[in-house]
Design an enzyme around this catalytic site. Structure first.
Site, PDB file in Angstrom:
ATOM      1  N   GLU A 223       0.834  -1.217   0.000  1.00  0.00           N
ATOM      2  CA  GLU A 223       0.000   0.000   0.000  1.00  0.00           C
ATOM      3  C   GLU A 223       0.866   1.264   0.000  1.00  0.00           C
ATOM      4  O   GLU A 223       0.627   2.196   0.755  1.00  0.00           O
ATOM      5  CB  GLU A 223      -0.956  -0.008   1.208  1.00  0.00           C
ATOM      6  CG  GLU A 223      -2.074  -1.038   1.077  1.00  0.00           C
ATOM      7  CD  GLU A 223      -3.146  -0.881   2.144  1.00  0.00           C
ATOM      8  OE1 GLU A 223      -2.802  -0.540   3.293  1.00  0.00           O
ATOM      9  OE2 GLU A 223      -4.325  -1.095   1.832  1.00  0.00           O
TER      10      GLU A 223
ATOM     11  N   GLU B 191      -6.468  -7.729  -0.687  1.00  0.00           N
ATOM     12  CA  GLU B 191      -6.913  -7.682   0.707  1.00  0.00           C
ATOM     13  C   GLU B 191      -8.411  -7.437   0.713  1.00  0.00           C
ATOM     14  O   GLU B 191      -8.868  -6.299   0.639  1.00  0.00           O
ATOM     15  CB  GLU B 191      -6.202  -6.577   1.499  1.00  0.00           C
ATOM     16  CG  GLU B 191      -4.750  -6.844   1.798  1.00  0.00           C
ATOM     17  CD  GLU B 191      -4.143  -5.791   2.724  1.00  0.00           C
ATOM     18  OE1 GLU B 191      -4.890  -4.938   3.252  1.00  0.00           O
ATOM     19  OE2 GLU B 191      -2.913  -5.804   2.905  1.00  0.00           O
TER      20      GLU B 191
END
Length: 614
Positions: A143, A223
Site C-alpha cells: 500500500e 486484501e
C-alpha cells in the site's frame, strides 16, 4: 488449521509435478494467471505466521510445511507490511538516525533494506513454484500509494533488488487502495498492480481502478477485508458474515482472484502490536472477526464464505476438522513479589544511564517494553505542583511516583499534566511504557520514551538517571521466584497502586486426558499490565479500558508435569488489597466487552480507510 484451509480454498489443491514442468505467470491476453500452461485463479486467505504459535504451524503452517501439505503460497515480503504490527514490520533501530525518511530513497534506509533482503530473498528462492516450492507470487512493499513519500526511485530500487535475488520468472506485484489516487504512487511498471477493498462497496468501480493501471491481466483483490482491527478503548469491530459473503460472491462472479484479509487473525504476543494516529494502540488480540477465530476455531463466517466459494469451485472432499478443545483451569491465587522500584537493580543490571535531558528508547538501544526515568525534585512541592509534558512527549504512557508514592499517569494525546507533591530531593520516578509503534501512515517513525522535556511548574527537569528494564530477562531467569525478602517499601499500604510484580502457579489437573489444552486468562479487578507464563510473554491486558478482557493462552505454553509459573506486572492498581488476589483461566474468550468507550464514532483512521476502499 491447514485442513480447514484445504477444505476452504481450491487454490491449495495441486499435484506436485516435476520442477521442469512447473511455471506460473500472467496471460495478459486472456486476463488471467497461468499455472503450468493452464488458466488459473486463486481464492486465498492471509495468515501471519508471527501471530500463530509455532506449535500450531503444522495446523496453520509455513513454507516447507506448506509445500509438504500441498498448499500454494503468496509471499508478502515487505520490507514494510503494515499489518497492525509494531512500526509496520520495520525494525525500531532504523530510528537511530533521527532524520531517517522510512520507505524512501534515504540512503541509510536503503542500505538496511538491501542488507535484510539480501539475507531473506535468497532463502526464498528455492521455495519459488518454478523451483519446486509453493510460492507462486511475491508482493513488493505494501500500500505504498497511501504513504506520503511517493518515491518512484524507492520502488525501482526494490524491483531491481527482488529481481536480482528471485530471478525474472516470478510474478512480482503491488497492492493499493482501489482508487486512482492510491495507485498513482503505489504502482510501478514491472510490478503487477492489484487493489484491495472492503465488503459492501462497489466491486465494479474498484476493479475499474485496477484497470486504469493494468488494462489487461487478471483482476485481483489482494486484501478483501473479512473483519477489521480493534483499538483499546473502542468497540470491538464486527463485520456481518452476510455482508462479506455478498461481496465475495460479486468478486467471484467477475472471475476475479481474491485474498481474504484475514483468514485467521492470531495474537499480538509480547509487545508486537501496532498503533494508529491519533495515537491509538491495538490490543493483544488480533482476532479481526476473521473466519477462523484467534485460537483457530471455526466460525459462522467460515461456513458462509465456504458456501459462496462452493458455488464457483468444487470444494475439496473430506471432513472439516473440529474446533480445538478449550479448558477452564479455574482461579489461580497470586501474591505480590515486589514493586518495580524495590528490584530496580535486578531489572537493570548494568545500572542507569545518566543524562542531562531524557533519552529515547532508541538512544538507549532498548526497543520494547519499559524504561524508568528518575530525577530528584528540585524544590519543595508542598502544594500540588503541575508536572507536564508540554510537547506531548510521553510516548506512550508514564506511571509517576515520588519516593514510591503514586502521583498519577501521563498519557500520549490524553493526559499531558498531573499535579504532584513531595519534598525537595525526593526521587521522582517515571516508568514509561512503549505501547506499540504506529504502523500506518506518515508517522511510523515513532520514537518511544520521554521524547521531549518534562517541566515541573515552569522549570525543565534535568539530571536524569535512566534505567532500561530487562523484565523479560528477569522473568525468564525466575528472578521473581528467587527473591529473598526484597527491601520493603515504607509506603506498604500504597504498594498495590504502584507498578508491581505478582507471582503464582497453575497446576494442570491429573486424570483428565489430553491436557493441557488452550485456555483464556481473565483479570477480575486488575487494571492494566503484562503477563508471562513459564517465561512466555502473552501480551498486555487492560480490562479497565477494553474491549478485550481475556488473553489467549495456547496449550504449548503450558506443561502438565510441573506447576506453571505465572508472573504479572500490574502497572496501576491490583485488586489484592480489597478483594481476592487472583486471575482466572476460562474456556471462552471475551474480546467484546461492553465498557464505557471513548467515543461511539469510529476513529478518523478507520473512517478514512473505510472510505479509501469503497
Amino acid at each position: 488449521g491447514w485442513k480447514k484451509l484445504q477444505c476452504l480454498f481450491f487454490l491449495f489443491c495441486f499435484c506436485v509435478q516435476n520442477v521442469a514442468g512447473r511455471s506460473f505467470g500472467i496471460d495478459y491476453d486472456s486476463n488471467c494467471f497461468v499455472k503450468d500452461g493452464k488458466p488459473f485463479r486463486y481464492i486465498s486467505g492471509s495468515i501471519h505466521y508471527s501471530r500463530v504459535p509455532s506449535y500450531y504451524w503444522k495446523d496453520q503452517y509455513f513454507l516447507q510445511l506448506a509445500n509438504d501439505t500441498g498448499l500454494l503460497v503468496i509471499l508478502r515480503a515487505g520490507p514494510y507490511i503494515c499489518a497492525e504490527w509494531d512500526m509496520g514490520g520495520l525494525p525500531a533501530w532504523l530510528l537511530e538516525k533521527k532524520s531517517v525518511v522510512l520507505r524512501s530513497s534515504d540512503s541509510d534506509y536503503l542500505e538496511a533494506v538491501e542488507r535484510w533482503m539480501s539475507v531473506l530473498l535468497p532463502k526464498m528462492r528455492p521455495y519459488l513454484y518454478q523451483n519446486g516450492g509453493p510460492i507462486i507470487m511475491v508482493q513488493v512493499e505494501n500500500e505504498y500509494g497511501s504513504y506520503f513519500a511517493c518515491d518512484y526511485n524507492y520502488l525501482r530500487f526494490l524491483l531491481k533488488l527482488f529481481r536480482l535475488h528471485l530471478g525474472d520468472e516470478v510474478v512480482l506485484f503491488t497492492t493499493d487502495g482501489a482508487s486512482q489516487f492510491h495507485l498513482k504512487c503505489g504502482a510501478l511498471q514491472g510490478l503487477y498492480a492489484t487493489v484491495d477493498f472492503a465488503p459492501g462497496g462497489n466491486v465494479t468501480a474498484a476493479f475499474l481502478a485496477q484497470r486504469n493501471s493494468e488494462p489487461k491481466g487478471p483482476l485481483v483483490n489482494s486484501e478483501f477485508y473479512t473483519g477489521w482491527l480493534d483499538h483499546w478503548g473502542h468497540r470491538h469491530s464486527v463485520v456481518p458474515a452476510q455482508t462479506i459473503a455478498k461481496t465475495l460472491n460479486e468478486i467471484l462472479a467477475c472471475g476475479a482472484n481474491v485474498n481474504l484479509y484475514m483468514f485467521i487473525g492470531g495474537t499480538n504476543f509480547a509487545y508486537w502490536n501496532g498503533a494508529n494516529m491519533p495515537y491509538m494502540p491495538q490490543p493483544t488480540s488480533y482476532d479481526y472477526d476473521a473466519p477462523l477465530s484467534e485460537a483457530g476455531d471455526l466460525t459462522e463466517k467460515y461456513f458462509a464464505l465456504r458456501e459462496v466459494i462452493g458455488m464457483y469451485k468444487q470444494l475439496p472432499e473430506g471432513l472439516i476438522p473440529p474446533t480445538t478443545p478449550k479448558f477452564a483451569y479455574g482461579k489461580v491465587c497470586l501474591q505480590k513479589a515486589s514493586t518495580v522500584l524495590e528490584v530496580l537493580d535486578g531489572l537493570s543490571p548494568s545500572g542507569p544511564v545518566r543524562s542531562t535531558y531524557p533519552l529515547t528508547f532508541v538512544e538507549l538501544k532498548q526497543y520494547f517494553g519499559y524504561v524508568l526515568y528518575r530525577t530528584t525534585l528540585p524544590k519543595n512541592c508542598v502544594e500540588p505542583t503541575p508536572l507536564s509534558s508540554p510537547l506531548n512527549g510521553v510516548h506512550d504512557r508514564a506511571y509517576v511516583s515520588v519516593n514510591g508514592v503514586p502521583q498519577g499517569i501521563l498519557e500520549r494525546d490524553k493526559s499531558l499534566k498531573i499535579n504532584i507533591t513531595g519534598q525537595a530531593g525526593a526521587n521522582l520516578d517515571i516508568l514509561v511504557e512503549n505501547m506499540g509503534r504506529v504502523n500506518f501512515g506518515r508517522y511510523n517513525n515513532d520514537f518511544k520514551g520521554l521524547v521531549s522535556n518534562l517541566t515541573l511548574a515552569q522549570d525543565i527537569l534535568v539530571g536524569w538517571e535512566i534505567y532500561p528494564l530487562d523484565i523479560d530477562g528477569a522473568v525468564n531467569s525466575d528472578f521473581f521466584y528467587l527473591l529473598d525478602h526484597p527491601k520493603r517499601s515504607a509506603v506498604k499500604a500504597l504498594s498495590y497502586e504502584v507498578p508491581a510484580f505478582y507471582t503464582g502457579t497453575l497446576s494442570i489437573p491429573g486424570g483428565i486426558p489430553d491436557l493441557p489444552q488452550d485456555t483464556y486468562v481473565n483479570f477480575p479487578g486488575w487494571t492494566k499490565g503484562q503477563i508471562w507464563i513459564n517465561g512466555f510473554n502473552l501480551g498486555r491486558y487492560w480490562p479497565a479500558r477494553g474491549p478485550q478482557l481475556t488473553l489467549y493462552v495456547p496449550r504449548n505454553v503450558l506443561v502438565a508435569s510441573v506447576p506453571n509459573n505465572i508472573t504479572v506486572l500490574e502497572l496501576e492498581r491490583s485488586p489484592c488489597s480489597t478483594q481476592a488476589c487472583e486471575i482466572e483461566f476460562v474456556d471462552e474468550p471475551n474480546i467484546n466487552a461492553t465498557l464505557q468507550h471513548e467515543t461511539d464514532k469510529p476513529p478518523l483512521f478507520v473512517r478514512e480507510l473505510s472510505m479509501k476502499h469503497l
